[in-house]
Motif scaffolding. Structure first.
Motif, short mmCIF file in Angstrom:
data_model
loop_
_atom_site.label_atom_id
_atom_site.label_comp_id
_atom_site.label_asym_id
_atom_site.label_seq_id
_atom_site.Cartn_x
_atom_site.Cartn_y
_atom_site.Cartn_z
N LEU A 63 -16.57 39.12 24.44
CA LEU A 63 -16.11 39.97 25.84
C LEU A 63 -16.17 41.29 25.61
O LEU A 63 -16.89 41.87 26.36
CB LEU A 63 -14.73 39.51 26.03
N GLY A 64 -15.76 41.94 24.45
CA GLY A 64 -15.86 43.30 24.37
C GLY A 64 -17.30 43.75 24.23
O GLY A 64 -17.76 44.61 24.62
N HIS A 65 -18.32 42.96 23.56
CA HIS A 65 -19.57 43.29 23.37
C HIS A 65 -20.31 43.23 24.75
O HIS A 65 -21.04 44.12 25.09
CB HIS A 65 -20.38 42.46 22.38
N ARG A 66 -20.18 42.09 25.37
CA ARG A 66 -20.79 42.16 26.88
C ARG A 66 -20.44 42.84 27.89
O ARG A 66 -21.03 43.47 28.83
CB ARG A 66 -20.40 40.50 27.43
N PHE A 233 -2.05 34.08 14.35
CA PHE A 233 -2.09 35.03 15.52
C PHE A 233 -1.32 36.18 15.15
O PHE A 233 -1.86 37.40 15.84
CB PHE A 233 -1.19 34.29 16.93
N PHE A 234 -0.61 36.39 14.38
CA PHE A 234 0.31 37.53 13.83
C PHE A 234 -0.72 38.18 13.05
O PHE A 234 -0.64 39.53 13.32
CB PHE A 234 1.60 37.21 13.01
N THR A 235 -1.52 37.79 12.16
CA THR A 235 -2.43 38.60 11.23
C THR A 235 -3.47 39.05 11.93
O THR A 235 -4.17 39.83 11.26
CB THR A 235 -2.23 37.92 9.92
N LEU A 236 -4.35 38.52 12.97
CA LEU A 236 -5.54 38.63 13.04
C LEU A 236 -5.96 39.92 14.14
O LEU A 236 -7.02 40.14 14.61
CB LEU A 236 -6.18 37.46 13.56
N SER A 237 -4.76 40.34 14.67
CA SER A 237 -5.22 41.58 15.55
C SER A 237 -5.83 41.02 16.88
O SER A 237 -6.53 41.57 17.61
CB SER A 237 -5.67 42.70 14.97
N VAL A 238 -5.61 39.62 17.49
CA VAL A 238 -5.96 39.23 18.66
C VAL A 238 -5.26 39.25 19.46
O VAL A 238 -3.71 39.28 19.25
CB VAL A 238 -6.73 37.74 18.18
N GLY A 239 -5.41 39.34 20.85
CA GLY A 239 -4.39 39.15 21.89
C GLY A 239 -3.67 40.56 22.34
O GLY A 239 -2.97 40.63 23.11
N PHE A 240 -4.19 41.51 21.81
CA PHE A 240 -3.59 42.90 22.08
C PHE A 240 -4.51 43.95 22.11
O PHE A 240 -4.08 45.24 21.36
CB PHE A 240 -2.29 43.14 21.32
N ALA A 241 -5.76 43.67 22.59
CA ALA A 241 -6.58 45.16 23.01
C ALA A 241 -7.43 45.52 21.78
O ALA A 241 -8.49 46.01 22.10
CB ALA A 241 -5.68 46.00 23.51
N ILE A 242 -6.93 45.25 20.58
CA ILE A 242 -7.85 45.96 19.43
C ILE A 242 -9.31 45.33 19.22
O ILE A 242 -10.12 46.23 19.14
CB ILE A 242 -7.05 45.76 17.95
N MET A 243 -9.33 44.21 19.01
CA MET A 243 -10.51 43.55 19.02
C MET A 243 -11.73 43.48 20.09
O MET A 243 -12.84 43.84 19.92
CB MET A 243 -10.60 42.18 18.35
N LEU A 244 -11.23 43.57 21.19
CA LEU A 244 -12.09 44.11 22.58
C LEU A 244 -12.55 45.43 22.49
O LEU A 244 -13.67 45.59 22.45
CB LEU A 244 -10.98 43.85 23.72
N ALA A 245 -11.63 46.35 21.90
CA ALA A 245 -12.22 47.63 21.62
C ALA A 245 -12.99 47.73 20.81
O ALA A 245 -14.16 48.64 20.94
CB ALA A 245 -10.82 48.43 21.70
N TYR A 246 -12.78 47.31 19.54
CA TYR A 246 -13.78 47.48 18.60
C TYR A 246 -15.07 46.76 18.77
O TYR A 246 -16.09 47.44 18.35
CB TYR A 246 -13.01 46.83 17.33
N SER A 247 -15.12 45.69 19.18
CA SER A 247 -16.40 44.97 19.68
C SER A 247 -17.05 45.59 20.69
O SER A 247 -18.38 45.30 20.85
CB SER A 247 -16.24 43.42 20.10
N SER A 248 -16.32 46.48 21.44
CA SER A 248 -17.27 47.24 22.70
C SER A 248 -18.23 48.22 22.20
O SER A 248 -19.12 48.72 22.72
CB SER A 248 -16.02 47.88 23.57
N TYR A 249 -17.98 48.42 20.92
CA TYR A 249 -18.81 49.70 20.09
C TYR A 249 -20.05 48.95 19.36
O TYR A 249 -20.79 49.69 18.60
CB TYR A 249 -17.96 50.51 19.20
N LEU A 250 -20.05 47.61 19.50
CA LEU A 250 -21.31 46.98 18.65
C LEU A 250 -22.55 47.15 19.26
O LEU A 250 -22.56 47.44 20.63
CB LEU A 250 -21.10 45.58 18.68
N PRO A 251 -23.56 47.30 18.59
CA PRO A 251 -25.01 47.52 19.14
C PRO A 251 -25.40 46.35 20.02
O PRO A 251 -24.73 45.16 19.65
CB PRO A 251 -26.05 47.53 17.94
N GLU A 252 -26.39 46.35 20.60
CA GLU A 252 -26.78 45.24 21.57
C GLU A 252 -27.05 43.86 20.62
O GLU A 252 -26.74 42.73 20.96
CB GLU A 252 -28.03 45.65 22.45
N LYS A 253 -28.01 44.25 19.70
CA LYS A 253 -28.13 43.01 18.71
C LYS A 253 -26.97 42.71 17.63
O LYS A 253 -27.35 43.46 16.68
CB LYS A 253 -29.61 43.27 18.37
N SER A 254 -26.00 42.23 17.91
CA SER A 254 -25.15 41.81 16.92
C SER A 254 -24.84 40.45 16.68
O SER A 254 -24.51 39.49 17.96
CB SER A 254 -24.01 42.62 17.44
#
Length: 496
Positions: A63-66, A233-254
């Motif tokens: 989702l973040g990448h797309r 869920f506690f340890t992976l940083s999912v569900g509270f915006a972090i991984m969406l933000a980080y993956s939005s900075y991925l290059p197109e071919k990832s």
């Protein structure tokens, strides 16, 4: 405004791993495993990792990448598909991240203080009295009665904020990626060095037996499975915006799938390493003091700032092993804090269409001022109460709603197909099955249990008025402000 990108795949993975690996890996996972069947706990934990952790991570990376945005922008764009306003969920997640960042920095500050204390074991022989009475100067008041301001706590918190602010201010490539490339290898080297020394101490292997000895009778206990999913869920940083933000900075071919697998596996591997380290130390401590290990084991801040310092007093070369342990704590905390603040900063950049530097100044400046509430005599009580409601109610609610929206309202298969198109290896229909049925069911069970228990019994001995204000009231306020932003502003583009 052109979106920043990670400079390398290694930089992204180390940043994502740095976010996932935090203080909870070091003090929460070992105790969870010990409490829930030892070696047998790894069976439900592994199942939770495969059925919840990896699929959820692939979903958020995709989702973040797309959609190239922070959480509010991602959910706003998704909502357009069906003419819905979903931006509120993104802001709810951002507020969760913001609250966690504000109190999490206090624990990093404590670790920085203890890093200096550990050089000459300034905490003395009564580590419990030192931590709670001499260092925190903990008041017996309620969380709403903060008491006196503690400069000796505020100064290390300011140091932590300075490091985080520098990483956020200088951007994805120059700040966050560079910091992650230094901190993550350093963290693993320090933990491995500590393990290399600890496992040869007398009693260490008995400690590991306590951790890993399987109690297979607990495999059939629903609470153990609930604990395994809760830990994932506690340890992976999912569900509270972090991984969406980080993956939005991925290059197109990832390679989405590979990145997600590596992030989850490295994080879970580090949790097991932490278990080896902590229980090796506790086993040695139990033998030196002629106690049962069950008499020295503890969880949470008590483990890190009371039990471990007491163990360091007994260790050979404590002036080396002590600073090494607390430096590892500081690094683990800072890497997570940087990622949490980035989730908030990127949302502000998207929403206000402003540059990174003013956004970083607003977020870090506001966070710094608010966090000073935790540098008071009542700071620990305030932290404990807010942390319970945020992690056990708000975060699980966010994860559950996100899963229901994405797996049932939208076609989860579209997300799977998108990830497969970009990846070296493909994922099958198990991805859909896990996100539509297994993970929501487990989350619902955990969440309902937590809500009912909290309504019936409250949390701890805190006054009901404090729990209503700082617990339920805080969550309700976050939700109302999120809905207000959603109703009266617009932040959307074309969706999937």
């Amino acid at each position: 405004m052109k979106r920043e990108q990670w400079n390398s795949r290694v930089g992204f993975i180390l940043a994502a791993v740095g976010s996932a690996i935090g203080l909870g890996n070091i003090w929460r996972f070992p105790y969870m495993a010990y409490e829930n069947g030892g070696g047998a706990f790894f069976i439900p934990y592994l199942f939770a990792m495969i059925s919840a952790g990896i699929p959820f991570m692939i979903m958020e990376f995709s989702l973040g990448h797309r959609l190239r945005g922070a959480a509010p922008k991602v959910f706003a764009n998704l909502g357009n598909t069906y003419g819905l306003r979903l931006e509120w969920l993104g802001w709810f997640q951002v507020f969760i991240a913001a609250i966690i960042a504000i109190y999490y920095v206090a624990i990093i500050g404590w670790a920085i203080s203890y890093l200096s204390f550990s050089i000459s074991q300034d905490w003395g022989s009564d580590t419990n009295h030192f931590f709670f009475k001499e260092y925190l100067q903990l008041s017996d008041n309620s969380p709403t009665s903060l008491g006196g301001f503690q400069l000796h706590i505020a100064i290390p918190m300011t140091i932590a904020w300075s490091i985080t602010s520098l990483a956020i201010f200088t951007g994805v490539k120059g700040g966050i990626e560079r910091a992650s490339k230094i901190m993550m290898p350093l963290l693993f080297i320090m933990v491995l060095a500590l393990i290399g020394r600890i496992v040869f101490l007398p009693g260490a292997l008995e400690g590991l037996n306590y951790l890993f000895e399987p109690d297979f009778s607990k495999i059939f206990d629903a609470k153990v499975w609930s604990a395994a999913y809760g830990q994932i869920f506690f340890t992976l940083s999912v569900g509270f915006a972090i991984m969406l933000a980080y993956s939005s900075y991925l290059p197109e071919k990832s390679d989405i799938n590979n990145n997600a697998f590596m992030t989850v596996l490295i994080n879970c591997g580090f949790s097991i390493l932490s278990g080896v380290l902590i229980f090796g130390v506790l086993g040695y401590m139990a033998q030196e003091q002629s106690k049962e290990l069950t008499d020295v084991v503890s969880s949470g801040v008590g483990l890190a700032f009371v039990t471990i310092p007491a163990a360091i007093n007994l260790l050979p070369a404590p002036y080396i092993l002590g600073p090494l342990f607390f430096l590892a704590l500081v690094v683990a905390g800072l890497s997570s804090h940087i990622s949490i603040i980035e989730a908030v900063t990127s949302a502000l950049i998207d929403k206000l269409n402003i540059n990174r530097k003013p956004a970083a100044i607003i977020v870090c400046g506001t966070g710094f001022v608010l966090s000073m509430a935790f540098a008071t005599s009542g700071g620990l009580l305030l932290l404990d109460l807010i942390d319970y409601f945020i992690n056990n109610i708000a975060l699980l609610t966010s994860c559950f709603i996100e899963l229901i929206i994405l797996a049932w309202l939208f076609k989860i298969a579209d997300i799977r197909d998108y990830a497969n198109r970009l990846s070296d290896f493909t994922i099958a229909a198990w991805f859909d099955l896990c996100l539509r049925f297994v993970s929501p069911a487990m989350l619902a069970i955990i969440l309902v249990k937590n809500v009912i228990n909290t309504i019936k019994n409250g949390y701890g001995d805190y006054p009901i008025s404090d729990q209503l204000l700082l617990g339920w009231g805080l969550i309700a306020s976050m939700l109302l402000v999120s809905l207000f932003i959603n109703l009266f502003t617009s932040n959307s583009e074309d969706a999937l």
